[in-house]
Design a protein around this motif. Sequence first.
Motif, PDB file in Angstrom:
ATOM      1  N   GLU A  71      53.243  39.664  49.640  1.00  0.00           N
ATOM      2  CA  GLU A  71      53.170  38.673  50.946  1.00  0.00           C
ATOM      3  C   GLU A  71      51.609  37.976  50.627  1.00  0.00           C
ATOM      4  O   GLU A  71      50.916  38.786  50.231  1.00  0.00           O
ATOM      5  N   ALA A  72      51.620  36.827  51.178  1.00  0.00           N
ATOM      6  CA  ALA A  72      50.311  36.029  51.364  1.00  0.00           C
ATOM      7  C   ALA A  72      49.348  36.722  52.788  1.00  0.00           C
ATOM      8  O   ALA A  72      50.174  36.656  53.832  1.00  0.00           O
ATOM      9  N   ASP A  73      48.242  37.261  52.276  1.00  0.00           N
ATOM     10  CA  ASP A  73      47.520  37.651  53.338  1.00  0.00           C
ATOM     11  C   ASP A  73      46.113  37.657  53.225  1.00  0.00           C
ATOM     12  O   ASP A  73      45.684  37.587  51.804  1.00  0.00           O
ATOM     13  N   ASP A  74      45.348  37.390  54.071  1.00  0.00           N
ATOM     14  CA  ASP A  74      43.841  37.248  53.669  1.00  0.00           C
ATOM     15  C   ASP A  74      43.047  38.494  54.428  1.00  0.00           C
ATOM     16  O   ASP A  74      42.886  38.438  55.654  1.00  0.00           O
ATOM     17  N   ARG A 102      47.217  32.516  40.926  1.00  0.00           N
ATOM     18  CA  ARG A 102      47.919  33.532  42.027  1.00  0.00           C
ATOM     19  C   ARG A 102      49.259  33.509  41.332  1.00  0.00           C
ATOM     20  O   ARG A 102      49.983  34.443  41.442  1.00  0.00           O
ATOM     21  N   TYR A 123      47.187  44.948  47.983  1.00  0.00           N
ATOM     22  CA  TYR A 123      45.691  44.641  48.620  1.00  0.00           C
ATOM     23  C   TYR A 123      45.205  43.815  47.656  1.00  0.00           C
ATOM     24  O   TYR A 123      44.653  42.837  47.821  1.00  0.00           O
ATOM     25  N   ASN A 133      45.958  39.909  47.085  1.00  0.00           N
ATOM     26  CA  ASN A 133      45.327  39.109  48.105  1.00  0.00           C
ATOM     27  C   ASN A 133      43.782  39.133  48.269  1.00  0.00           C
ATOM     28  O   ASN A 133      43.223  38.532  49.076  1.00  0.00           O
ATOM     29  N   THR A 134      43.217  39.958  47.336  1.00  0.00           N
ATOM     30  CA  THR A 134      41.615  39.855  47.114  1.00  0.00           C
ATOM     31  C   THR A 134      41.100  38.729  46.274  1.00  0.00           C
ATOM     32  O   THR A 134      41.761  38.427  45.265  1.00  0.00           O
ATOM     33  N   LEU A 156      48.460  31.364  49.324  1.00  0.00           N
ATOM     34  CA  LEU A 156      47.729  31.221  50.440  1.00  0.00           C
ATOM     35  C   LEU A 156      47.459  29.926  51.100  1.00  0.00           C
ATOM     36  O   LEU A 156      47.363  28.830  50.060  1.00  0.00           O
TER      37      LEU A 156
END
Length: 592
Positions: free
Chosen positions: A220-223, A438, A479, A482-483, A427
């Motif tokens: 999933e997309a996450d910041d 990505r 993790y 999305n880094t 993102l």
Amino acid sequence: MALTGWIHHTRDLRDERATVNAMAARLHPAVLRRDVVRLARRTAFAHRGIDGGYADWRHPERPDPDLAAAIDGQLTNRQHLEEQLYGQPRPLAGDAEVLLHAYRAWGASLVDRIDGAYAIAIWDNLTRQLLLTRDPLGAKTLFFTLVDGGIVFATRATALLAHPGVKPVVDADGLNELLTLGPVRTPGHGVLDGVAEVLPAELIQASPGGLRRRRYWYLEADDPRHDADTAVQVVRRALAETTAATRTRPASAVLLSGGIASAAAAVYAAGTRGHRPAAWTLAPTDPPDLPPDGGADVDQAERTAEHLRLRHSVLTFDTDTLLDTAHAAHEALDFPGEADVDAVLLAGLRRIAAAGSTSVVTGDGADAVFGGYRWLHDPLTLATDDFPWPGVGDPADLLNADARRHLMPGVYRRHRYEEATLGVPHLTGADALGRRRRTMAYLTLTRYLPHLLTRLGQLADAAEVTLRTPFADWLLAAYLFNTPTGLRHLLGVPNGLLRHAVADYLPAGTTWLRPRQFPSADLLDGWQHARFAQLRDVLDDSDAPLRPLLDRDRVADLLTGAAGPVSDRPAATVAYLVDVNAWLRRHHISLT
């Protein structure tokens, strides 16, 4: 380990022992026979491998099991599960028995609680429901097909061919999977006609009412909004957690290539007080004969081993050994692989097993999870709308005109690429380059990494060892996905975040070394000569299944080096075509 089974809601399967035994025999011919075969009226299970991979429960007044479970692989959070299920450790219980307790407690929701590398089948006789599931990163495979009102499944697609209802047929899509995309397949595609694959992180529930399919995890997309110091601490904590099982049940060996990934894996493998695994470096030639940046860096591997106080050995192999092992590697794999590296790995694992080691830690998976592969940084690759990994050249370019018209390989590859990129979770606000990076990272994690882990696992099974890949962890992958690139590659160096995370434990020179390619049999002149001769034999053999599809002139140009651009990896292309032909012949495949 491996498993297979057959579910039929109206047919009595107690009379089908011969068929089930035949499927079990095809699971892995190289593995020592430790078979469990259980037949009941509506279900048949077979499991091959170590004890604890199959378990069932039955009421004393009922002839058939109420529940049955089989697992290929292992659960890595056993301690946590045992605390939840039993309130105390159950060290003598096998993973399959733990799964039965988990299913009774949580039903199908157990997929949200278990962790590890696994393919699992659970049969609930009271609800007439079969559950099939795989681990999130797809380290273990699981295939199935619907036959005459029932369902047949196995961890190897080719094991299904032992069932009389499964025909050895490969259609145009299956052939494209082999020749246009191979050896990296489309997730879910079983190559064989009518055979499908359980996707990574998928749960399938099969009942008389049909199939229900759902994904229990996906990228999933996450910041995360982390700075460098926080990111380093997250990576250190994640690696400590993923290697906890290694410290509980210490590995007896670690593979060292001289690169950062294997060195970091060795740090955690050697972290147990009083335990020091043996360190091994694989080299197809003697160390002085290795070309620059080719294969393992033996000197750096030695420095790392000395720093960690590990006994270090270098394994070298000659051409004859690797050619013999290449045949064994071909039989160990469900589908044709990458013969030049598969032969080296299997030969090495066999030698390590012969020295008494039963579990081996490797740094494989780190470049996919941390984004260290060259193709994730190369400007030309990033600018090309195609799968980024180099593969085995372009075997489809050697097909004749009739075969190309039938298969339309360029159209198929484009379709699969566009299909693969539809699900990329971008993102918000990312620029064009960020979106491109990505996309390449997503394809690497969802396509290439499952292929890599599956190959490694099947070759390790053939050598009778357990291969542990601590970097192939789905939480760490999520993790790092999305880094930001600048954090994953601190100071502009690929895998810079990993390097910083282990810098305190390794010699400074090792921490900042350039990545190393896995040692390849292509480094040996005799290997290439022998593989080229094998492809000439295919052209001269009127019964060779691949011969009618090949363009003799283009293949001849490739073999003589006269064509230049026919393939950018001629040795790999030749070896792969030889293996595809052998696979078609071995399984008596008909092409449609």
